[in-house]
Scaffold this active site. Structure first.
Site, PDB file in Angstrom:
ATOM      1  N   LYS A 208      38.763  48.602  30.098  1.00 39.16           N
ATOM      2  CA  LYS A 208      38.689  50.058  30.242  1.00 39.16           C
ATOM      3  C   LYS A 208      40.033  50.684  29.843  1.00 39.16           C
ATOM      4  CE  LYS A 208      37.732  53.376  33.947  1.00 39.16           C
ATOM      5  NZ  LYS A 208      37.171  53.548  35.288  1.00 39.16           N
ATOM      6  N   GLU A 214      46.348  40.368  31.805  1.00 37.01           N
ATOM      7  CA  GLU A 214      45.597  39.136  31.522  1.00 37.01           C
ATOM      8  C   GLU A 214      44.791  39.289  30.233  1.00 37.01           C
ATOM      9  OE1 GLU A 214      45.718  40.726  34.389  1.00 37.01           O
ATOM     10  OE2 GLU A 214      45.605  39.353  36.111  1.00 37.01           O
ATOM     11  N   GLY A 269      35.173  50.054  37.047  1.00 39.59           N
ATOM     12  CA  GLY A 269      35.083  48.720  36.452  1.00 39.59           C
ATOM     13  C   GLY A 269      33.935  47.895  37.017  1.00 39.59           C
ATOM     14  N   ARG A 270      33.847  47.842  38.345  1.00 37.10           N
ATOM     15  CA  ARG A 270      32.822  46.981  38.967  1.00 37.10           C
ATOM     16  C   ARG A 270      31.434  47.607  38.928  1.00 37.10           C
ATOM     17  NH1 ARG A 270      36.592  48.946  42.189  1.00 37.10           N
ATOM     18  NH2 ARG A 270      36.082  50.238  43.996  1.00 37.10           N
ATOM     19  N   GLU A 355      35.692  44.851  46.741  1.00 36.46           N
ATOM     20  CA  GLU A 355      36.661  45.775  46.147  1.00 36.46           C
ATOM     21  C   GLU A 355      36.277  47.212  46.501  1.00 36.46           C
ATOM     22  OE1 GLU A 355      39.408  45.295  42.281  1.00 36.46           O
ATOM     23  OE2 GLU A 355      37.340  45.757  41.787  1.00 36.46           O
ATOM     24  N   HIS A 386      22.437  21.886  51.733  1.00 34.97           N
ATOM     25  CA  HIS A 386      23.014  20.555  51.946  1.00 34.97           C
ATOM     26  C   HIS A 386      24.519  20.623  52.132  1.00 34.97           C
ATOM     27  CE1 HIS A 386      19.202  18.529  51.075  1.00 34.97           C
ATOM     28  NE2 HIS A 386      18.981  19.633  50.383  1.00 34.97           N
ATOM     29  N   LYS A 506      50.157  43.196  41.105  1.00 34.82           N
ATOM     30  CA  LYS A 506      50.370  43.320  39.654  1.00 34.82           C
ATOM     31  C   LYS A 506      51.817  43.703  39.360  1.00 34.82           C
ATOM     32  CE  LYS A 506      45.905  45.357  38.364  1.00 34.82           C
ATOM     33  NZ  LYS A 506      45.328  46.555  37.772  1.00 34.82           N
TER      34      LYS A 506
HETATM   35  C1  G6Q Z   1      37.071  47.234  39.044  1.00 38.16           C
HETATM   36  C2  G6Q Z   1      38.509  47.155  38.940  1.00 38.16           C
HETATM   37  C3  G6Q Z   1      39.036  45.968  38.147  1.00 38.16           C
HETATM   38  C4  G6Q Z   1      39.046  46.175  36.648  1.00 38.16           C
HETATM   39  C5  G6Q Z   1      39.937  45.101  36.009  1.00 38.16           C
HETATM   40  C6  G6Q Z   1      39.960  45.187  34.520  1.00 38.16           C
HETATM   41  O1  G6Q Z   1      36.465  48.113  39.605  1.00 38.16           O
HETATM   42  O2  G6Q Z   1      38.990  48.355  38.495  1.00 38.16           O
HETATM   43  O3  G6Q Z   1      38.371  44.774  38.444  1.00 38.16           O
HETATM   44  O4  G6Q Z   1      37.753  46.129  36.140  1.00 38.16           O
HETATM   45  O5  G6Q Z   1      41.225  45.202  36.527  1.00 38.16           O
HETATM   46  O6  G6Q Z   1      40.434  46.420  34.108  1.00 38.16           O
HETATM   47  P1  G6Q Z   1      40.353  46.861  32.603  1.00 38.16           P
HETATM   48  O7  G6Q Z   1      38.921  46.979  32.236  1.00 38.16           O
HETATM   49  O8  G6Q Z   1      41.073  48.177  32.511  1.00 38.16           O
HETATM   50  O9  G6Q Z   1      41.031  45.783  31.797  1.00 38.16           O
END
Ligand code: G6Q
Length: 540
Positions: A208, A214, A269-270, A355, A386, A506
């Protein structure tokens, strides 16, 4: 700091009194007193069947929970979300994942602008691209067909795509491979590309913000890996596409914005697996199936919006979660899909739920004096039976379980499916009703062994059935949990759509990165952190 007054509300206090009356009641008694509750406490709607009769509730419990929801204006707040109000207060954003699956003729305004046409324009662009990749029209730089898709993203830009790919693998072409690189641990990238040919590989950089450490690190490595073989910058345009809200950073990376799939700041994001973040899903299952997935999400949105509270699956699920979390003191919820394809579903839900609702500050900036988001976890059945089910059956903790099952198997083989389904039904039965010492004795068990073999029961569970695992059903299931999370967030008065809690780690990591290798830097952390850095340096 002041605390929130949720627990002082009349509806909350009534629930507290009611809890004291009901807490020692056994599910055996509840079923004896109300033999038809297995038919009554069910919802059969939009192709899902939800049995919530094996919960430690009566009709009164539900009424009191609905009163609580009324007092906290759940319905009004739900409507505000669907309308596009900026309910994500701490980020001053609308929360409109529901717009991602709205039909073409819907109208949803954000800052006075209808967002539905843009959503459909991006979906069309995704469909066009997916078709071209799937039918081989989109070729790699050297003219070879693309056979491997690698999504690079993390968190919300990874967990949805990987879960959806695994869940819907049955619908994917088997002459293509799909990989998901998220971890900055180089092993994730190295193992994913092992034995792949860059000439046949397409990277989808999903981010996003397009600044996530990462993802950007993995993307750079992917670039180098591609160029090592293809040796020409022009190859990037054929082997890299981006999914992002950040046009500037995408261009800077060298990806043509013609190959950028957009989404918007009102998609968290989620909550983004049905946005362009689902590009890998669309390539995997095809645009028609992706539309079915969206239709499933939308059907659950409509259900959440229109079903009366007592027949509203996400509301019931959310309120039951509050009931156990806040009154019975349950710490966790186990999600147990009896469907191998859903093996990443619990991991996906961990982000969605934890989250979203892992917060202890309310929207008004006050401390919650009550528990909020429970821990979600789980594994597919029957494997869990199990291993950890022992604790659910006979441990000291109360763990409400969500069982998810399907009437038909996508891979019918002999009587496998009957065995699978007999197991999921038996687990709910065993958890609820257990086995009394008298029953155990009657089997001829010696006295000393009776306590060990007794199952106290009274352990709650929900069972959700659908016909079979299709893209549409997956959409319904995900939206069910999304709206259940929303319902809980409203009760607890928190912002379910921000995630400030991930920031500090971070920032500190960015500070430590140069300190690991620049041996001259003076370390000014605490003694433990300094020592750990020194320990790492010694291994360089
Ligand atoms: C989700 C969070 C988080 C996000 C990641 C990746 O709700 O905001 O999990 O999706 O940190 O972020 P980017 O899409 O900006 O790389």
């Amino acid at each position: 700091m002041e605390t929130n007054n949720l627990t002082k509300l009349t509806s909350w206090q009534k629930l507290e009194t009611h809890y004291k009356q009901i807490k020692d009641k056994h599910l055996r008694d509840l079923f004896n007193e109300q033999p038809e509750r297995g038919l009554k406490f069910t919802v059969n709607s939009i192709g899902l069947f939800m049995d919530y009769s094996k919960h430690r509730i009566t009709g009164e419990t539900l009424d009191l929970l609905f009163n609580l929801a009324d007092e906290l204006e759940l319905v009004e707040k739900r409507d505000a979300m669907f309308r596009g109000d900026k309910i994500n207060k701490t980020e001053n954003r609308a929360v409109l994942h529901t717009a991602l699956r709205a039909p073409k003729d819907a109208k949803i305004l954000v800052d006075g602008k209808d967002v539905v046409p843009e959503v459909h324009a991006v979906l069309n662009k995704m469909a066009n691209f997916s078709n071209r990749v799937r039918n081989g029209e989109w070729k790699g730089y050297t003219g070879k067909r693309i056979k491997n898709i690698i999504n690079i993203g993390i968190g919300g830009s990874d967990l949805g795509p990987v879960m959806a790919y695994e869940a819907l693998k049955y619908y994917t072409p088997r002459d293509m491979t799909f990989h998901f690189v998220s971890n900055v641990d180089g092993t994730d990238f190295a193992e994913s590309v092992y034995s792949l040919d860059p000439e046949e590989t397409l990277f989808i950089i999903s981010s996003k913000t397009f600044t996530t450490l990462e993802t950007m690190t993995n993307a750079q490595t992917a670039r180098e890996w591609t160029l090592k073989k293809l040796k020409d910058e022009k190859a990037i345009a054929k082997h890299f596409v981006a999914v992002s809200t950040n046009e500037k950073e995408v261009t800077k990376f060298g990806i043509d914005t013609a190959n950028m799939f957009e989404f918007w700041d009102w998609v968290g994001g989620r909550y983004s697996m049905d946005s362009a973040i689902g590009l890998s899903t669309m390539i995997a299952i095809g645009p028609e199936n992706f539309n079915e997935l969206l239709s499933g999400f939308h059907q659950m949105d409509e259900h959440f919006k229109t079903a009366p509270l007592e027949q509203n699956m996400p509301v019931l699920m959310g309120l039951l979660s509050v009931w156990y979390n806040n009154f019975f003191g349950a710490q966790t919820v186990a999600v147990l899909p009896y469907e191998q394809y859903l093996h990443r579903f619990p991991a996906y839900l961990q982000q969605l739920t934890m989250e979203s609702n892992g917060k202890h500050i309310t929207l008004d900036g006050m401390i919650t004096e009550y528990q909020t988001g429970p821990i979600f976890w789980g594994e597919p059945g029957t494997n869990g039976q199990h291993s950890f089910y022992q604790l659910i059956h006979q441990g000291t903790k109360i763990i409400p379980c969500d069982f998810i099952a399907f009437r038909q198997s996508l891979n019918p083989l002999g009587n496998h499916h009957d065995i699978l389904i007999a197991n999921v039904i038996a687990q709910g039965e065993a958890l609820a009703f257990g086995k009394t010492p008298e029953e155990v004795k009657a089997e001829g068990t010696p006295d000393w062994l009776v306590p060990h073999r007794t199952f106290e029961g009274n352990r709650p569970s929900t069972t959700i059935f659908a016909d079979k695992l299709t893209p549409e059903v997956l959409g319904k299931l995900v939206a069910l949990y999304e709206h259940s999370v929303f319902t809980q967030g409203i009760i607890w008065g928190i912002d379910s759509f921000d995630q400030w809690g991930v920031e500090l780690g971070k920032v500190l990591a960015k500070r430590i990165i140069p300190q690991l290798t620049d041996l001259k830097t003076k370390l000014d952390h605490d003694s433990s952190t300094n020592n750990l850095i020194k320990h790492y340096r010694k291994g360089l």
